[in-house]
Design an enzyme around this catalytic site. Structure first.
Site, mmCIF file in Angstrom:
data_model
loop_
_atom_site.group_PDB
_atom_site.id
_atom_site.type_symbol
_atom_site.label_atom_id
_atom_site.label_comp_id
_atom_site.label_asym_id
_atom_site.label_seq_id
_atom_site.Cartn_x
_atom_site.Cartn_y
_atom_site.Cartn_z
ATOM 1 C CG ASP A 120 18.787 20.117 21.899
ATOM 2 O OD1 ASP A 120 18.900 21.208 21.314
ATOM 3 O OD2 ASP A 120 17.708 19.505 21.975
ATOM 4 C CD GLU A 161 13.504 18.581 22.500
ATOM 5 O OE1 GLU A 161 14.558 19.234 22.587
ATOM 6 O OE2 GLU A 161 13.058 18.196 21.404
ATOM 7 C CG ASP A 175 16.254 16.369 21.089
ATOM 8 O OD1 ASP A 175 15.376 15.533 21.395
ATOM 9 O OD2 ASP A 175 16.083 17.290 20.271
ATOM 10 C CE LYS A 221 16.194 22.225 23.171
ATOM 11 N NZ LYS A 221 16.115 22.169 21.689
ATOM 12 C CE LYS A 244 17.045 15.604 17.653
ATOM 13 N NZ LYS A 244 16.420 16.716 16.899
ATOM 14 N NE ARG A 297 8.686 24.090 19.683
ATOM 15 C CZ ARG A 297 8.566 24.280 18.379
ATOM 16 N NH1 ARG A 297 7.379 24.570 17.867
ATOM 17 N NH2 ARG A 297 9.604 24.173 17.581
ATOM 18 C CG ASP A 330 13.057 16.196 17.350
ATOM 19 O OD1 ASP A 330 13.770 16.301 18.372
ATOM 20 O OD2 ASP A 330 13.498 16.315 16.193
#
Length: 515
Positions: A300, A361, A282, A277, A289, A363, A359
């Protein structure tokens, strides 16, 4: 990077600024670890007593400095605590040696040369000391005044901003002409260099590390180490139907990338696919967030950094296995063009996903990359991601979770990670969680019930793994970025979590043991 040498010299005769010895907590007080004999002799056999007078206890990571005795070439002795002494005639665990060496190396910032007289009974001990010391000597100084990009690899001091990392490490008890010792030292150097490569990437701010610039670094490494690399830009991703990557990245001015970087060995019999990933920043997207949760989100992309570094390490070590890395790179930002809660994405494998939380995201980008990696039918796929805060709540800040569609592979990865010095824990994927991701308008939702949400993320990813392919998911959300005070060889900031586990997995696979 800090230089490493092996030396057969005595701690009393080797010229160095500092000599490092180990101390432990014994039944009757501080005891000296093997390797400290020559230093103890310079103190007329009273080194342990002197250390106790100075307040040393032998506790893990404790550092005590004192002037060297008259019989030593070094000017300073540094005693590092190794924790409880092993049973009589027992050996120190490799991770104890790694952490002790790392704590000593951190304490020696600004020093030119240190001789490490820690237990080195065999090549394995030497490897542990070397690895810990090199990882402990890491510093990220590229953005300090007077610094430059080279300082991030343990280079020169950034003027006016602290001390440079320890410049040279000499491991005493090492045998530079012995093949096993030499190979151990070379592996430690390569492993530390690649862990530090991942750390550098994680620590780089998002205004400089975008999907495009990350891909450029992969291209440069591929050229340097003879790897094959392919970069799909936003046009290729859109044309290819990579709905997850395009959906997550559409809100940013920095468009997404999918990078394939591959190492092949002419005699390899097995192929590993590693998927990372790579969300270079993010914000949470439209599902923004809350305050206090954005400041470290440059990290991230830690999964992609680990995958990238592991592929390069496999190439540098010449492992007899094919290793392909997939870097799913995107920036998750809110804008007038951003993915919205309620949008439906068509993924690369044709499944549709209703996005209820932008959020969640990671996956989505991993799903596309897992499907693409599956098309090549590797013997196993391992994905690595800072995926869920739920995993941090479950396992804390130092342990990553392992999920898999194969119990034996999950158990093997756990054992490999522990041996590598990376705490992990096997986690289940309860089948009943899948029902909570049923969508009234699409094949599935990107979120489900709150309880067990860290496990549910693994259940989601499983939907995109090719049938019959052994797969595991490492959720490194806890250990990927360390916000507290450094400890052992772990710095503040990016840690390079999972690199050593992936490399050890590649080594085991090369030896014919996939798990």
């Amino acid at each position: 990077m800090t230089a490493l040498t092996l030396s057969t010299s005595s701690a009393a005769t080797l010229r160095a600024d500092t000599v490092v010895v180990g101390v432990a907590k014994g039944a009757k007080g501080v005891v000296l670890a093997p390797g400290a004999e020559a230093v103890d002799k310079a103190f007329d056999g009273g080194l342990a007593a002197v250390l106790e007078t100075l307040g040393a206890s032998g506790a893990e990571g404790e550092v005590t400095k004192l002037p060297a005795g008259s019989g030593l070439k070094a000017a300073v002795v540094l005693a590092v605590g190794l924790g409880d002494a092993p049973a009589e005639d027992g050996e120190y665990d490799p991770e104890v040696l790694r952490r002790g060496a790392g704590a000593a190396a951190r304490a020696l910032a600004g020093t030119k040369k240190a001789a490490f007289a820690l237990p080195a009974g065999d090549a394995g001990d030497t490897a542990a000391v070397a690895e810990g010391a090199l990882l402990g000597a890491y510093a990220f100084t590229a953005y300090r005044s007077g610094g430059d990009a080279t300082t991030a690899r343990g280079g020169k001091k950034a003027e006016g901003n602290g001390k440079a990392p320890l410049a040279e490490i000499a491991i005493l008890g090492g045998k530079p002409r012995d093949k096993a010792y030499k190979a151990a030292a070379e592996r430690a150097e390569t492993l530390a260099a690649e862990v530090n490569r991942a750390r550098d990437l994680i620590n780089t701010p998002s205004n400089d590390l975008t999907p495009k610039s990350f891909a450029a670094q992969a291209q440069a490494a591929a050229k340097e180490f003879g790897l094959k690399v392919e970069v799909l830009d936003e046009k290729a991703l859109k044309k290819g139907g990579y709905g997850g990557l395009m959906g997550v990245g559409q809100g940013s001015e920095n468009p997404p990338r999918l990078v394939r970087i591959a190492y092949t060995h002419p005699k390899a019999e097995k192929t590993l696919a590693l998927v990372g990933k790579g969300i270079t920043y993010d914000s949470g997207g439209i599902s923004l967030k809350p305050a206090g949760f954005n400041e470290t989100m440059k990290c991230d992309m830690s999964g992609a950094a680990a995958v990238f570094a592991a592929v390069v390490a496999a190439a540098r070590l010449g492992l007899r296995v094919n290793v392909t890395g997939w870097l799913a790179l995107a920036e998750n930002m809110p804008s007038g063009n951003a993915m919205r809660p309620g949008d439906v994405l068509t993924m690369y494998n044709g499944k549709t996903v209703e996005v209820l939380n932008t959020d969640a995201e990671g996956r989505l980008v991993l799903a596309d990359a897992l499907t693409r990696a599956s098309e090549e039918r590797p013997d196993a796929i391992v994905d690595v991601a800072t995926l869920t805060g739920a995993m941090v709540m479950a396992l804390g800040n130092r342990t990553f979770g392992i999920m898999s569609n194969d119990d034996a592979f999950r158990a093997s990865l756990h054992e490999i990670a522990e041996a590598a010095g990376e705490p992990s824990w096997p986690m289940p994927m309860p089948s009943e969680l899948r029902r909570s991701m049923d969508s009234p308008v699409a094949d599935l939702k990107n979120v489900g019930e709150r309880a067990g949400s860290g496990l549910l993320a693994g259940v989601f990813l499983k939907e995109f793994v090719g049938e019959g392919i052994t797969w595991a998911h490492l959720d490194i959300a806890g250990p990927a970025f360390h916000e507290s005070a450094p400890f052992g060889y772990t710095p503040k900031g990016g840690t390079g979590s999972a690199v050593r586990t992936l490399v050890r997995l590649a080594e085991r696979t090369a030896d014919g043991d996939l798990g």
